[in-house]
Each structure stands twice: as structure tokens, then as C-alpha cells.
Design a protein around this motif. Structure first.
Motif, mmCIF file in Angstrom:
data_model
loop_
_atom_site.group_PDB
_atom_site.id
_atom_site.type_symbol
_atom_site.label_atom_id
_atom_site.label_comp_id
_atom_site.label_asym_id
_atom_site.label_seq_id
_atom_site.Cartn_x
_atom_site.Cartn_y
_atom_site.Cartn_z
ATOM 1 N N ALA A 157 35.766 41.282 53.673
ATOM 2 C CA ALA A 157 35.959 40.572 52.404
ATOM 3 C C ALA A 157 34.702 39.826 51.995
ATOM 4 C CB ALA A 157 37.135 39.601 52.531
ATOM 5 N N ALA A 158 34.022 39.209 52.955
ATOM 6 C CA ALA A 158 32.790 38.472 52.643
ATOM 7 C C ALA A 158 31.710 39.418 52.123
ATOM 8 C CB ALA A 158 32.299 37.734 53.888
ATOM 9 N N ARG A 159 31.579 40.598 52.751
ATOM 10 C CA ARG A 159 30.590 41.586 52.281
ATOM 11 C C ARG A 159 30.902 42.023 50.854
ATOM 12 N NH1 ARG A 159 27.190 43.804 56.107
ATOM 13 N NH2 ARG A 159 27.835 43.607 58.310
ATOM 14 N N ARG A 160 32.179 42.311 50.591
ATOM 15 C CA ARG A 160 32.559 42.789 49.255
ATOM 16 C C ARG A 160 32.301 41.721 48.192
ATOM 17 N NH1 ARG A 160 36.804 44.825 52.322
ATOM 18 N NH2 ARG A 160 38.173 43.096 51.720
ATOM 19 N N THR A 161 32.679 40.494 48.478
ATOM 20 C CA THR A 161 32.497 39.423 47.506
ATOM 21 C C THR A 161 31.018 39.196 47.214
ATOM 22 O OG1 THR A 161 34.547 38.324 48.173
ATOM 23 C CG2 THR A 161 32.893 36.970 47.050
ATOM 24 N N ALA A 162 30.201 39.153 48.269
ATOM 25 C CA ALA A 162 28.764 38.974 48.069
ATOM 26 C C ALA A 162 28.175 40.123 47.255
ATOM 27 C CB ALA A 162 28.061 38.860 49.413
ATOM 28 N N ALA A 163 28.647 41.362 47.516
ATOM 29 C CA ALA A 163 28.142 42.515 46.773
ATOM 30 C C ALA A 163 28.551 42.442 45.308
ATOM 31 C CB ALA A 163 28.662 43.805 47.408
ATOM 32 N N GLU A 164 29.788 42.025 45.027
ATOM 33 C CA GLU A 164 30.237 41.895 43.642
ATOM 34 C C GLU A 164 29.395 40.866 42.895
ATOM 35 O OE1 GLU A 164 34.777 42.537 42.876
ATOM 36 O OE2 GLU A 164 34.609 41.567 44.838
ATOM 37 N N CYS A 165 29.099 39.743 43.539
ATOM 38 C CA CYS A 165 28.294 38.715 42.884
ATOM 39 C C CYS A 165 26.850 39.175 42.696
ATOM 40 C CB CYS A 165 28.347 37.413 43.681
ATOM 41 S SG CYS A 165 29.943 36.552 43.556
ATOM 42 N N ALA A 166 26.315 39.925 43.665
ATOM 43 C CA ALA A 166 24.956 40.455 43.510
ATOM 44 C C ALA A 166 24.891 41.436 42.347
ATOM 45 C CB ALA A 166 24.513 41.118 44.808
ATOM 46 N N ALA A 167 25.942 42.241 42.192
ATOM 47 C CA ALA A 167 25.973 43.232 41.112
ATOM 48 C C ALA A 167 26.086 42.584 39.739
ATOM 49 C CB ALA A 167 27.137 44.201 41.333
ATOM 50 N N ALA A 168 26.555 41.322 39.698
ATOM 51 C CA ALA A 168 26.701 40.625 38.418
ATOM 52 C C ALA A 168 25.356 40.248 37.813
ATOM 53 C CB ALA A 168 27.557 39.371 38.598
ATOM 54 N N ALA A 405 27.022 34.468 54.199
ATOM 55 C CA ALA A 405 26.307 35.179 55.262
ATOM 56 C C ALA A 405 25.616 36.428 54.730
ATOM 57 C CB ALA A 405 27.278 35.561 56.380
ATOM 58 N N PHE A 406 26.039 36.940 53.580
ATOM 59 C CA PHE A 406 25.469 38.154 52.988
ATOM 60 C C PHE A 406 24.830 37.873 51.628
ATOM 61 C CE2 PHE A 406 29.275 39.263 55.512
ATOM 62 C CZ PHE A 406 28.635 39.929 56.550
#
Length: 493
Positions: A157-168, A405-406
């Protein structure tokens, strides 16, 4: 945003030194604020906006707007200036905070200041940010390990959330506490004030301390209530929650035992009942009548965290525990229990123009963007397991892995909160504060050194002022009205 009650590092020295002297930080006064209607039609305040740089290192580049509110309460002959207010969060909007505080403050304080609220950059009506998160359940943002202690699902979940925010997009890295503090100095200039006074609660204590460190010549009287330790931002501060909950929970357990709710005859029995209930709900969530959100261990702990904030909500919390126990055992809740559920799970209105995930997005932007976090996944697993054993009430969550962390590395160095500056800060702290524990309040006092006086209240909950401790209230009122700081740190019984 729809919210329930669950709603809840080394650069070279020359670069760090320049943080406090960015071109826009000490620029001449910008346009005065044009006051008018507020976004909320029911607001007692008037509102306006201040234009600030997205990136304060490039003051002539892209801009964003900061929504500001005012409640004019000062009286001629008594007026000292402006008292800026921040409710914390992180990522809580503050446009209605002036009227909320006006209901608590005595006449002599209101006669002294006009009250100023604001939505911090990226929050609410101040160029709101969004990661486009697929989940906007604020309670679920807190990473509780699985019922068996595993953190595998938290890592994913942490990886996915960080990736979604990076993609924003890359803009989010500019939405930090340091830049929010720089925004506040532009708000000060737009108000036409040589200095501003400030009252920050919770996260707002850190924001106030950063402002006072960047702009000591422009700070007047500063009240910091329910304090973050500036040297623990943010990973260490989150880990302090475990001890805070251990200190605070017995207050509620005592209320439950004395109320005869069938949860236990002593606070110790109530605590064992609660822990068994949380474990049971982790393994088998219960349906909640009239709500699409099932009652699991995360929801139970989230409601508990929120209702521990104040002493006057402890009776509601203990009745919720009884109702949760009934639902978990397959029983039918009584009408009084259903009323408790409706109160706990009541939705607030969506705020027009504010993304549904704005609060979660900005909480992560601040927590992850202010300072670096460990990237050792295995280390988080070990820490969560150890914390889970030592502090069963928080089940390993505060030491667990977060999206930080990501997250990309912070855009700039963390502002160092120091004792350099005038002696003008009052640090208010409850002894049994689960959200910002006693030790982190002492950490704020140590960081500010001779600039501050510490007022510790022998009380539970997150808020000190206006909760029944006359000693702390008197010290606060005297400071705001007369500038009279206690000669030494106080312990208020």
C-alpha cells in the motif's frame, strides 16, 4: 472532502543558511488583502487571498494563492495586532478557526487582537493538491499491521500511494512546512503588520516554531499547544504515538469501568477487553447498520484515537466500545447504541472545489517532504514487531512503514528550530496527550531553549487551553494580553 470522525537530510552550511534569507522572505509589502465573502456561506469571518510563489527559491516564477480569513475583534485603545491561528493536522484548513477560538477566548484577549485564519498551501481553498488516490479513507492511511503482525500489505500500500503521488506531478515537493512558513511572512506583509502573534495547535506548533526560526524579527507572541518535537520530524514523532496512547488510554478505561458498561470493573479489565475486541475485529470485521464501512480493528482504533482528544468525548467513546463489542459478538444493538454509531460515523459535507483526497495528499506531502525517512523495509518490519509487543494498544502502527519510505528526497533541508531570537513563546502541553506526547512537548521546549517557557498541565487529551486547567489558562491569557511570560517553567495541577 467527506470526513468521518476517523478524520482525523544534510546540505552544505551555506545552502542551509540561505533558507532564512530567500528574496521574497524579506521583500516589501505586497498588495493588501481584499476582504470579502468566505467559501463557507455560514462563516462569521471575512476572507481574501494572498499570492505567493510556488517555489520560494524562484520568487518570480509560478504562483499559488493562500486563502486567509479575518475576525475583527480588537477594540480601539486595546488593539495590539493580529493573532494568526493554525489548527494542526497536518493538513487541516483553518478559515473558520477565528470564530471557533473567539468562542473560547476571554474579552481581554479578543480586545487585543484581530483573529486571522488560513488554509495552508495545498490545503482546502489554498490551491488544493490531489494525488488522485484511489482510497480516501483517512483511517486506512494509518498503517496497522495485519492480525498476525505481518506488514506485507502495508509495504504494498505504501508503494502504491507513493507512486500515485509521484505520478500526480513534481509540484507536490514544494508543499512543505518551510514553504508554508514563508507564505505566512507574505501574509504578514499583506496585513501591513511589522510583527504577527501566532497560536498553533498540534502540527501547528511545528509550523509556528519554523516560522519563528526563519523570521524571528517578525514574531510577536507565540502560543504552541500540544507540541511536536522539531528534532523528531516526522518518523520519530510518529513513533512517539505508542507511548502517548499508553499514557492516555487509562483515562478512558477508568470512565468505562465507572460507567458499568460491562467492559470490565477496573481500568485494567477494560483494557484487556478492548485489546481482545480489537484483535477479534482485525480477524472478523463486523457490519455497521446504515454504514458501508465495516467495523474492523483499524476503524475501532481510529475512532478511539479521535475521541481521546478531549475529556468531554470519553463517555461517547466508551459507549462506542460497548456497541462495537455487541456488533462483534453478533448481537443486535439497542436504539441508544445505534444513536452512538450515527454520531460517530456522521459524514460532514463535501467542500466544493476541494478534492476528496486533499487531506490525505497534504498530510503525506508534509510528513514525507519535510524530512527524509528510512528506506529499510526489513527494518520497519522489525520495528513494528517490537513496538507491537511493547505497546499493544497501537499494535505496531506508529513504527510501521509509511509511503514516505518510497517518497522522493525532500526538496530542501529541514529548518533547524533553535533558541536564537526573542523570549516570546509559551509551550502548552498536557501530561497525557496521546497525539503529541509529553516527551515531544519537552522536545519543543528544549529546541526553543531560552525563547520559551513550558506550561505542563496534569491533564489528558490533546488540548490544554479551555479544558478546565485554570492555571494554564491564566498563564496563556496573561501572556497574550500583557506579554507576561512566567518567570520559569510551570507544572499546573
Amino acid at each position: 472532502m467527506r470526513k468521518t470522525i476517523l478524520a482525523g537530510s544534510l546540505a552544505v552550511a551555506a545552502v542551509a543558511a540561505c533558507v532564512a534569507c530567500l528574496p521574497m522572505a524579506e521583500a516589501g509589502a505586497g498588495p493588501a488583502i481584499a476582504w470579502g465573502a468566505c467559501p463557507s456561506q455560514s462563516s462569521q469571518e471575512t476572507c481574501g487571498t494572498v499570492t505567493v510563489p510556488l517555489d520560494h527559491r524562484h520568487p518570480r516564477g509560478r504562483t499559488i494563492t493562500i486563502a486567509v480569513s479575518k475576525l475583527a475583534t480588537a477594540k480601539p485603545g486595546h488593539r495590539r495586532g493580529f493573532l494568526l491561528l493554525n489548527p494542526g493536522g497536518p493538513a487541516l484548513g483553518g478559515l473558520t478557526m477565528p470564530s471557533q477560538m473567539a468562542a473560547q477566548l476571554p474579552k481581554e484577549v479578543l480586545d487585543t487582537y484581530d483573529l486571522i485564519g488560513f488554509d495552508p498551501r495545498g490545503v482546502g481553498h489554498s490551491t488544493p493538491q490531489s494525488c488522485g488516490l484511489s482510497s480516501v479513507n483517512y483511517a486506512a492511511a494509518f498503517p496497522y499491521p495485519g492480525a498476525d503482525g505481518s506488514i506485507e500489505h502495508n509495504v504494498g500500500a505504501a508503494r502504491r500511494t507513493a507512486a500515485e503521488c509521484a505520478a500526480a506531478g513534481p509540484d507536490l515537493r514544494h508543499f512543505t512546512t518551510a514553504n508554508t512558513a514563508r507564505d505566512l511572512d507574505l501574509v504578514r506583509q499583506a496585513l501591513g503588520a511589522p510583527k504577527i502573534s501566532y497560536w498553533g495547535q498540534s502540527y501547528g506548533t511545528y509550523l509556528g516554531a519554523v516560522y519563528a526560526s526563519l523570521f524571528p524579527r517578525h514574531t510577536d507572541r507565540i502560543v504552541l499547544e500540544g507540541n511536536v518535537d522539531p528534532n523528531l520530524v516526522w518518523q520519530g514523532q510518529q513513533q512517539a504515538w505508542s507511548q502517548g496512547m499508553a499514557d492516555r488510554f487509562p483515562d478512558a478505561a477508568k470512565v468505562a469501568a465507572e460507567a458499568g458498561l460491562g467492559l470490565g470493573r477496573t481500568p485494567e479489565e477494560v483494557t484487556r477487553t478492548y485489546l481482545a475486541l480489537a484483535d477479534r475485529l482485525d480477524r472478523t470485521p463486523a457490519a455497521v447498520p446504515g454504514s458501508p464501512v465495516p467495523l474492523d480493528g483499524v476503524v475501532l482504533r481510529g475512532v478511539t484515537y479521535q475521541l481521546l482528544m478531549r475529556n468531554d468525548t470519553l463517555p461517547l467513546l466508551t459507549r462506542f466500545w460497548r456497541t462495537a463489542a455487541t456488533l462483534s459478538s453478533g448481537g443486535a444493538p439497542a436504539e441508544t447504541d445505534l444513536a452512538v454509531l450515527r454520531q460517530v460515523f456522521a459524514d460532514s459535507r463535501e467542500e466544493p472545489g476541494v478534492p476528496a483526497d486533499n487531506m490525505i495528499t497534504m498530510t503525506l506531502a508534509l510528513m514525507c517532504g519535510d524530512a527524509s525517512w528510512s528506506r529499510d523495509v526489513a527494518g520497519y518490519a522489525r520495528a513494528a514487531q517490537a513496538d507491537r509487543g511493547r505497546f499493544p494498544l497501537t499494535a505496531g502502527m506508529p513504527a510501521n512503514i509509511w509511503p514516505c519510505a518510497f517518497w522522493p528526497q525532500p526538496a530542501g533541508p529541514r529548518v533547524k528550530v533553535t533558541s536564537q531570537g526573542p523570549r516570546n513563546a509559551l509551550v502548552l502541553q498536557n501530561r497525557r496527550d496521546h497525539a503529541t506526547p509529553w516527551e515531544t512537548g519537552l522536545g519543543m521546549r528544549r529546541a526553543l531553549g531560552g525563547r520559551a517557557v513550558f506550561v505542563g498541565a496534569d491533564n489528558g487529551g490533546h488540548y490544554v487551553y479551555g479544558t478546565g486547567n485554570a492555571c494554564a489558562d491564566r498563564a496563556t491569557d496573561a501572556f497574550l494580553t500583557r506579554g507576561a511570560l512566567p518567570a520559569k517553567d510551570l507544572r499546573c495541577r
